[in-house]
Design an enzyme around this catalytic site. Structure first.
Site, PDB file in Angstrom:
ATOM      1  N   LYS A   5       7.435 -45.790   9.657  1.00  0.00           N
ATOM      2  CA  LYS A   5       6.566 -46.781  10.308  1.00  0.00           C
ATOM      3  C   LYS A   5       5.288 -46.966   9.494  1.00  0.00           C
ATOM      4  CE  LYS A   5       4.728 -43.089  13.236  1.00  0.00           C
ATOM      5  NZ  LYS A   5       4.753 -42.445  14.554  1.00  0.00           N
ATOM      6  N   TYR A  35     -26.933 -48.414   0.099  1.00  0.00           N
ATOM      7  CA  TYR A  35     -27.374 -49.102   1.318  1.00  0.00           C
ATOM      8  C   TYR A  35     -28.150 -48.156   2.235  1.00  0.00           C
ATOM      9  CZ  TYR A  35     -24.476 -53.225   0.504  1.00  0.00           C
ATOM     10  OH  TYR A  35     -23.928 -54.367  -0.003  1.00  0.00           O
TER      11      TYR A  35
HETATM   12  C1  LIG Z   1       5.028 -41.111  14.283  1.00  0.00           C
HETATM   13  C2  LIG Z   1       6.043 -40.394  15.081  1.00  0.00           C
HETATM   14  C3  LIG Z   1       6.793 -39.356  14.510  1.00  0.00           C
HETATM   15  C4  LIG Z   1       6.476 -38.772  13.163  1.00  0.00           C
HETATM   16  O1  LIG Z   1       5.445 -37.836  13.332  1.00  0.00           O
HETATM   17  P1  LIG Z   1       4.870 -36.952  12.136  1.00  0.00           P
HETATM   18  O2  LIG Z   1       3.879 -36.078  12.796  1.00  0.00           O
HETATM   19  O3  LIG Z   1       4.279 -37.896  11.162  1.00  0.00           O
HETATM   20  O4  LIG Z   1       6.027 -36.207  11.559  1.00  0.00           O
HETATM   21  C5  LIG Z   1       7.834 -38.805  15.252  1.00  0.00           C
HETATM   22  N1  LIG Z   1       8.087 -39.240  16.500  1.00  0.00           N
HETATM   23  C6  LIG Z   1       7.381 -40.212  17.095  1.00  0.00           C
HETATM   24  C7  LIG Z   1       7.708 -40.628  18.483  1.00  0.00           C
HETATM   25  C8  LIG Z   1       6.312 -40.806  16.417  1.00  0.00           C
HETATM   26  O5  LIG Z   1       5.583 -41.753  17.020  1.00  0.00           O
END
Ligand SMILES: *Cc1c(COP(=O)(O)O)cnc(C)c1O
Length: 380
Positions: free
Chosen positions: A39, A258
């Site tokens: 993702k 800044y």
């Molecule tokens: C993002 C996500 C993962 C992966 O988690 P990591 O900690 O990056 O391994 C697994 N399961 C779900 C439901 C997630 O949203």
């Protein structure tokens, strides 16, 4: 994309390290299978790039968050591979989801109802994962909906259950009592659906001393983030270097950047480098974070700007300081977890915010077919 010579910063992605991390997790959780969570564009590294490498390493299950991510990934997956959508089935998305053969993670009775109706309309069964909320109160069927579903199983008619899942709230902390509690709840829930594969663990969960069920959903650990802090280091996958664009010597008492938030206590040499918050480098690192020049630490002096950062390089040997020189932001001297800690965040956020103005260079990850081709050429 800018060429490596003219880009302000260079992001290197090491696909061999990614594959090694995949294998490390796979060894850790066997006989369970590791799925790739890709993702958010593969945690900022490029979902298709990452997925291709994982396929080469034997990965056959992938998770994305959105339907749009699934649509972008589907073309590089073969028919037998499973593509899950974590955020579930949004109203109106049923047709497209079915058309691309993605597997929605059904998170509520409403989603189950709409998917079952879609199956009836299409006159075929549709694959789905079913998520139960085992204590995180985020996604998945809450207990009262579970009770209704178990009493009215006909709601699942037309739905081909491919996976039962839940998600751990504290998998990064092996001492959290909720881990065992959630595992027990999930286990009990799954007894209602014998024979359906199960998935509970993410990266952190894969390092807990427990049964890993059938599928582990690995994200951050693949990408080199430490899934349980310093206890578990993975091979770093990303390195990032930015160029020095200007150097100057300023007297004691002069201020930098800044808001003039950094005032020099001594005559100071400042290097301005070509990377800023528009490139995903947190503004929270103003007067906080560091960069490294050939192993010499250069603290950030003043605020992080949109396109540049000012470093105090007074203690760095002069021969290393010239316009065009590369300065390490992520690499052997500074991990993504260290940067995250300095910025008061987590490695996930640093990676997923990585900018798009970098020259991106990819190392390793040749797919097996190409490797074979290469080997043949060498043999001849
Ligand atoms: C993002 C996500 C993962 C992966 O988690 P990591 O900690 O990056 O391994 C697994 N399961 C779900 C439901 C997630 O949203």
């Amino acid at each position: 994309m800018q060429s490596i010579d003219t880009a302000g910063a260079v992001l290197r992605i090491d696909l061999d390290a990614l594959v090694e991390n995949y294998r490390t997790i796979q060894r850790q959780v066997a006989p369970a299978t590791v799925a790739g969570v890709v993702k958010a564009d593969g945690y900022g590294l490029g979902a298709n790039l990452v997925a291709r490498s994982l396929i080469g390493a034997g990965c056959r299950h992938f998770f994305v968050a959105h339907l749009s991510e699934a649509m972008a990934l589907r073309p590089i997956l073969s028919d037998g591979m499973a593509l899950f959508i974590l955020n579930g089935l949004q109203p109106g998305a049923e047709g497209e989801c079915a058309a691309i053969g993605a597997i929605p993670v059904l998170n509520s009775l409403d989603q189950i109802g709409r998917w079952a109706r879609t199956a009836r309309t299409l006159e075929r069964t549709l694959p789905a994962a079913l998520q139960v909320d085992s204590g995180m109160s985020r996604l998945g069927l809450p207990p009262e909906e579970v009770a209704i579903l178990l009493a009215q199983r006909e709601r699942l008619e037309g739905v081909d259950l491919r996976l039962l899942m839940s998600h751990l709230a504290c998998a990064d902390d092996p001492d959290a009592p909720s881990n065992a509690m959630q595992r027990r709840k999930f286990d009990a829930f799954s007894m209602n659906f014998p024979g359906v594969p199960r998935s509970l663990d993410n990266s952190g969960g894969s390092f807990l001393p427990a049964d890993h069920f059938d599928i582990v959903r690995a994200g951050i650990a693949l990408y080199g983030g430490a899934p349980q802090g310093e206890r578990r280091e993975m091979r770093p996958v990303v390195s990032l270097d930015a160029r020095i664009i200007q150097l100057r010597n300023i007297p004691a008492g002069a201020a930098v950047g800044y808001g003039l938030t950094h005032r020099c206590e001594r005559p100071t040499q400042i290097a301005t480098i070509a990377l800023g918050y528009a490139d995903g480098w947190p503004r929270h690192l103003s007067n906080g974070g560091s960069a490294y020049i050939d192993g010499h630490r250069a603290p950030i002096a003043g605020r992080v700007s949109m396109d540049s950062i000012t470093l105090d390089v007074t203690d760095v040997p002069d021969v290393l300081l010239y316009p065009g020189a590369l300065v390490e932001l992520l690499g052997p001297h500074q991990t993504v977890d260290q940067v995250a800690a300095d910025a008061g965040t987590i490695a996930y956020e640093i990676l997923t915010q990585l900018g798009h103005r970098y020259h991106r260079s990819v190392r390793g990850g040749r797919d097996p077919a190409q490797a074979e081709h290469h080997a043949m050429k060498v043999a001849i």
